[in-house]
Design an enzyme around this catalytic site. Structure first.
Site, PDB file in Angstrom:
ATOM      1  N   HIS A  89      11.723  15.282  27.635  1.00 40.03           N
ATOM      2  CA  HIS A  89      12.618  15.801  26.598  1.00 40.03           C
ATOM      3  C   HIS A  89      13.850  16.380  27.294  1.00 40.03           C
ATOM      4  CE1 HIS A  89      13.217  17.548  22.400  1.00 40.03           C
ATOM      5  NE2 HIS A  89      14.229  18.035  23.123  1.00 40.03           N
TER       6      HIS A  89
ATOM      7  N   HIS B 243      13.139  15.725  16.688  1.00 41.33           N
ATOM      8  CA  HIS B 243      13.067  17.183  16.817  1.00 41.33           C
ATOM      9  C   HIS B 243      12.577  17.769  15.494  1.00 41.33           C
ATOM     10  CE1 HIS B 243      15.490  16.419  20.312  1.00 41.33           C
ATOM     11  NE2 HIS B 243      15.756  17.690  20.554  1.00 41.33           N
TER      12      HIS B 243
ATOM     13  N   GLU C 223      11.104  23.482  15.478  1.00 41.79           N
ATOM     14  CA  GLU C 223      11.819  24.372  16.390  1.00 41.79           C
ATOM     15  C   GLU C 223      12.439  25.477  15.521  1.00 41.79           C
ATOM     16  OE1 GLU C 223      15.364  22.643  18.076  1.00 41.79           O
ATOM     17  OE2 GLU C 223      15.323  23.909  19.866  1.00 41.79           O
TER      18      GLU C 223
ATOM     19  N   ASP D  41      14.767  20.221  27.949  1.00 40.05           N
ATOM     20  CA  ASP D  41      15.730  20.134  26.842  1.00 40.05           C
ATOM     21  C   ASP D  41      17.176  20.008  27.357  1.00 40.05           C
ATOM     22  OD1 ASP D  41      16.180  19.928  24.123  1.00 40.05           O
ATOM     23  OD2 ASP D  41      15.871  22.037  23.669  1.00 40.05           O
ATOM     24  N   ASP D  42      17.803  21.126  27.660  1.00 41.30           N
ATOM     25  CA  ASP D  42      19.203  21.157  28.101  1.00 41.30           C
ATOM     26  C   ASP D  42      19.296  22.170  29.238  1.00 41.30           C
ATOM     27  OD1 ASP D  42      20.359  19.643  25.613  1.00 41.30           O
ATOM     28  OD2 ASP D  42      19.160  21.270  24.779  1.00 41.30           O
TER      29      ASP D  42
HETATM   30  N1  ADE Z   1      20.267  18.932  20.784  1.00 45.86           N
HETATM   31  C1  ADE Z   1      20.198  19.324  22.050  1.00 45.86           C
HETATM   32  N2  ADE Z   1      19.267  20.287  22.211  1.00 45.86           N
HETATM   33  C2  ADE Z   1      18.722  20.500  20.990  1.00 45.86           C
HETATM   34  C3  ADE Z   1      17.731  21.367  20.480  1.00 45.86           C
HETATM   35  N3  ADE Z   1      17.065  22.228  21.263  1.00 45.86           N
HETATM   36  N4  ADE Z   1      17.456  21.312  19.168  1.00 45.86           N
HETATM   37  C4  ADE Z   1      18.107  20.461  18.368  1.00 45.86           C
HETATM   38  N5  ADE Z   1      19.055  19.627  18.784  1.00 45.86           N
HETATM   39  C5  ADE Z   1      19.379  19.649  20.076  1.00 45.86           C
HETATM   40 ZN    ZN Z   2      16.086  18.650  22.407  1.00 48.51          ZN
END
Ligand code: ADE
Ligand code: ZN
Length: 331
Positions: free
Chosen positions: A13, A191, A194, A272-273
């Protein structure tokens, strides 16, 4: 003390643009005369709260305006992952973000594939691609993206997914896009769970026929749904530090990773990021181990779960699992 560095890892992810190092984004912005409006300060992204995060993400993504930019970005991320003993990575790529900067899907894909092929040769890391639609751009656009991707038939494009704000639109509206992707042979993830509760996971799984859920952690609030996820073998792409930084949970101790795992749900660890959340794959593995009481063997098992759920072909999966099994045990 657990040697997490040497544990073989898998990342399932990871948003390509969301993994852009802040220094690279700042350098490209300076070169192109783009005003980042304080997005990068002292080598870090500055934002607060989920909506601001999504805007920060879009602003960082906007500096990648040529195929060469994407190729350099992909290479730098894969080299960083290989240095963390990562065997396999799946990138979420966003045709919408590339098109917004004037790069077509074909050019974007070509650039990312060149970087994957190069780093597989130089660093031995394998990667595949999951194009995403953006939920907030609506169902019609999602269908357009699915059609674009379905026409590609590139062996590295193995899945289709959806990111963005799950509080917008209903999953049923995206079923035509996901049906189209599935009929093209792509495996599906979205997604959910969350910023939406367990019902958001339940309807996404139901309407989109997902093999995996991005995050999905809020499913933990509904015991019947937890049982269903366990029974159906649906894998959750859990990103523990992302969830804490985005304030889904106040700290890792409050995170339901262990509860889900103990209930028999397939859970994995991803980032994720990562630069937006001050993390790396090693850090996510390490903090999960420390907080949830995971051993080296447990962490290897989590890598195995990720490889078993990977959106790759069977020979690739078998080769990766063999590499995992043959990797020396951590000291
Ligand atoms: N795009 C990038 N990271 C995300 C996240 N955590 N939730 C939803 N969209 C995203
Ligand atoms: Zn994500």
């Amino acid at each position: 003390m657990l040697n997490v560095d040497s544990i073989p890892k898998a990342e399932i992810h990871l948003h390509l643009e969301g993994a852009a190092p802040p220094d690279l984004v700042a350098a490209l912005a300076a070169k192109k005369g783009v005003d980042l409006k304080g997005l990068v300060q002292n080598g870090r992204y500055v934002w607060r709260g989920f909506s601001e995060f999504l805007a920060a993400y879009d602003a960082a993504a906007a500096v990648f305006t040529t195929p060469e930019d994407y190729e350099a970005l992909t290479r730098s991320i894969l080299e960083g992952l290989a240095a963390q003993n990562t065997l396999y990575a799946e990138f979420f790529v966003s045709p919408d973000h590339a098109e917004a900067t004037g790069v077509s899907w074909a050019e974007y894909l070509g650039a990312v594939v060149r970087a994957i092929e190069a780093t597989e040769k130089t660093h031995g890391i394998t990667a595949r691609l999951i194009p995403l639609c953006v939920r907030g751009y609506g169902p019609e656009n999602a269908k357009r993206v699915a059609e674009l991707v379905a026409k590609t038939a590139h062996p590295y494009v193995t899945g289709f997914g959806m990111a963005g704000d799950e509080r917008m639109h209903h999953p049923r509206d995206f079923a035509p896009a996901f049906d189209l992707a599935r009929e093209a042979g792509l495996k599906l993830t979205a997604h959910a769970g969350e910023f939406g509760g367990p019902e958001s996971v339940a309807v996404a799984v139901e309407h989109l026929k997902l093999a995996r859920v991005g995050h999905g952690v809020r499913a933990s609030e509904d015991p019947a749904l937890v049982r269903r996820l366990a029974e159906e073998g649906i894998t959750l792409e859990v990103c523990p530090i992302s969830n804490v930084v985005l304030e889904v949970y106040p700290n890792l101790a409050a995170h339901p990773f262990k509860k889900l795992r103990d209930a028999g749900v397939k859970v994995t660890i991803s980032t994720d990021d990562p630069p937006f959340f001050g993390t790396t794959l090693t850090r996510d593995y390490r903090e999960a181990a420390e907080t949830f009481g995971l051993s080296a063997e447990d962490l290897r098992g989590i890598t195995r779960t990720a490889l078993e759920a990977a959106f790759c072909d069977e020979p690739t999966r078998a080769r990766l699992i063999k590499r995992l099994d043959e990797a020396p045990l951590a000291s």
